[in-house]
Design a protein around this motif. Structure first.
Motif, PDB file in Angstrom:
ATOM      1  N   LYS A 153       0.845  -1.191   0.000  1.00  9.73           N
ATOM      2  CA  LYS A 153       0.000   0.000   0.000  1.00  9.73           C
ATOM      3  C   LYS A 153       0.880   1.240   0.000  1.00  9.73           C
ATOM      4  N   SER A 154       0.592   2.150  -0.900  1.00 13.07           N
ATOM      5  CA  SER A 154       1.341   3.398  -0.966  1.00 13.07           C
ATOM      6  C   SER A 154       0.874   4.346   0.136  1.00 13.07           C
ATOM      7  N   GLU A 155       1.530   5.474   0.248  1.00 12.11           N
ATOM      8  CA  GLU A 155       1.210   6.422   1.310  1.00 12.11           C
ATOM      9  C   GLU A 155      -0.220   6.952   1.208  1.00 12.11           C
ATOM     10  N   ASP A 156      -0.769   6.990   0.002  1.00 13.24           N
ATOM     11  CA  ASP A 156      -2.139   7.477  -0.168  1.00 13.24           C
ATOM     12  C   ASP A 156      -3.169   6.366   0.026  1.00 13.24           C
ATOM     13  N   GLY A 157      -2.701   5.157   0.459  1.00  8.39           N
ATOM     14  CA  GLY A 157      -3.617   4.062   0.759  1.00  8.39           C
ATOM     15  C   GLY A 157      -4.021   3.211  -0.423  1.00  8.39           C
TER      16      GLY A 157
END
Length: 285
Positions: free
Chosen positions: A84-88
């Motif tokens: 999962k990236s920082e933006d979810g």
């Protein structure tokens, strides 16, 4: 025998992920997920799950959902994990898992299977179709430890296009389809970690075995490949734990590129190239 799905391109290496979904791969680089129930009569509508950015030939999942892909274009095995990236937003991260043995590049890993108890990964290295053959038997079989990533050669630079690979239910024996020699090899561990190779079954006719899977009784399902120019129908040979042929399954197409059993072992899933189709064959319980 029922058609599970038809594709614009041929798919191979059917396998089930930890969640029970069916996956296949295409040499275009696509990895497909086939959501749905195998007990339903409708054809599956595949969806793209990931892309290897190469030419995938073999696929298997570990117990944690990570995918391992044999890629002929990159001559390597890749590991695909969900992150999962920082933006979810969820995405797949692809990283090289193993590329070489003793500073020598692989010819091109072909097929692989995994020990569910130890995480040991077994794979064949054959290169593209025709690169290793009767005239040029340079294919290999390797094992790699998930904990140490130590690469162990079971058979090095001596095989004529080693292809499908399967692990016995007790995980003591590894079966390998040597396509160019039209036979199944068995690697036995005695003592554990020391492998001895012998011919388990010698096939006759057709071109040679390409894919393997095995049930909990030790019965081995063998895709006996041939070219469409030679015969219109395919054949899966069933071999028992003593190496005796006990059944033949007819397939509507001879270019079989993948086999797997459903988790409950009620059905055999078959990938066939000339019809670009996936088939489901019911098995007797």
């Amino acid at each position: 025998m029922q058609v599970l799905g038809r594709h614009d391109v041929a798919v191979s290496s059917p396998t089930f992920g930890p969640s029970g979904d069916l996956f296949t791969i295409a040499t275009s680089g696509d990895i497909f997920r086939h959501p749905g129930s195998l007990d339903h009569d409708s054809e599956f509508a595949p969806e793209q799950w990931s892309h290897s950015s190469g030419q995938p030939l073999g696929l298997v999942f570990d117990n944690f959902g990570a995918a391992f892909v044999c890629d002929a274009a990159h001559q390597a095995i890749f590991r695909i994990v969900g992150v999962k990236s920082e933006d979810g937003v969820s995405r797949h991260e692809i990283e090289p898992y193993v590329r070489e043995y003793e500073q020598s590049q692989f010819l091109g890993p072909n097929s692989l299977c995994m020990s569910r108890s130890t995480g040991m990964l077994y794979f064949t290295d054959s290169g593209p179709f025709g690169e290793t053959s009767l005239q040029n038997p340079r294919g290999s079989v390797f094992a790699i430890s998930s904990s140490t990533q130590l690469l162990i050669p079971l058979c090095l630079n001596t095989l004529a296009h080693p292809c499908g690979v399967a692990l016995s239910p007790d995980e003591k024996n590894i079966f390998v389809a040597e396509t160019g020699m039209n036979r199944i090899l068995r690697f036995t561990q005695h003592p554990p970690g020391v492998f001895h190779c012998s011919v388990f079954t010698q096939l006759t006719g057709r071109f040679g075995p390409t894919a393997l899977c095995i049930n909990s009784n030790g019965d081995l399902f063998v895709a006996h490949y041939d070219f469409l120019d030679n015969t219109p129908n395919g054949r899966v040979v069933v071999v028992n734990a003593d190496g005796e042929v006990i059944n033949h399954i007819t397939v509507p197409g001879p270019e079989i590129t993948g086999l797997c059993l459903t988790p409950d072992e009620r059905y055999l899933i078959i990938a066939e190239r000339s019809t670009t189709s996936l088939y489901r064959h019911p098995l007797q319980q």
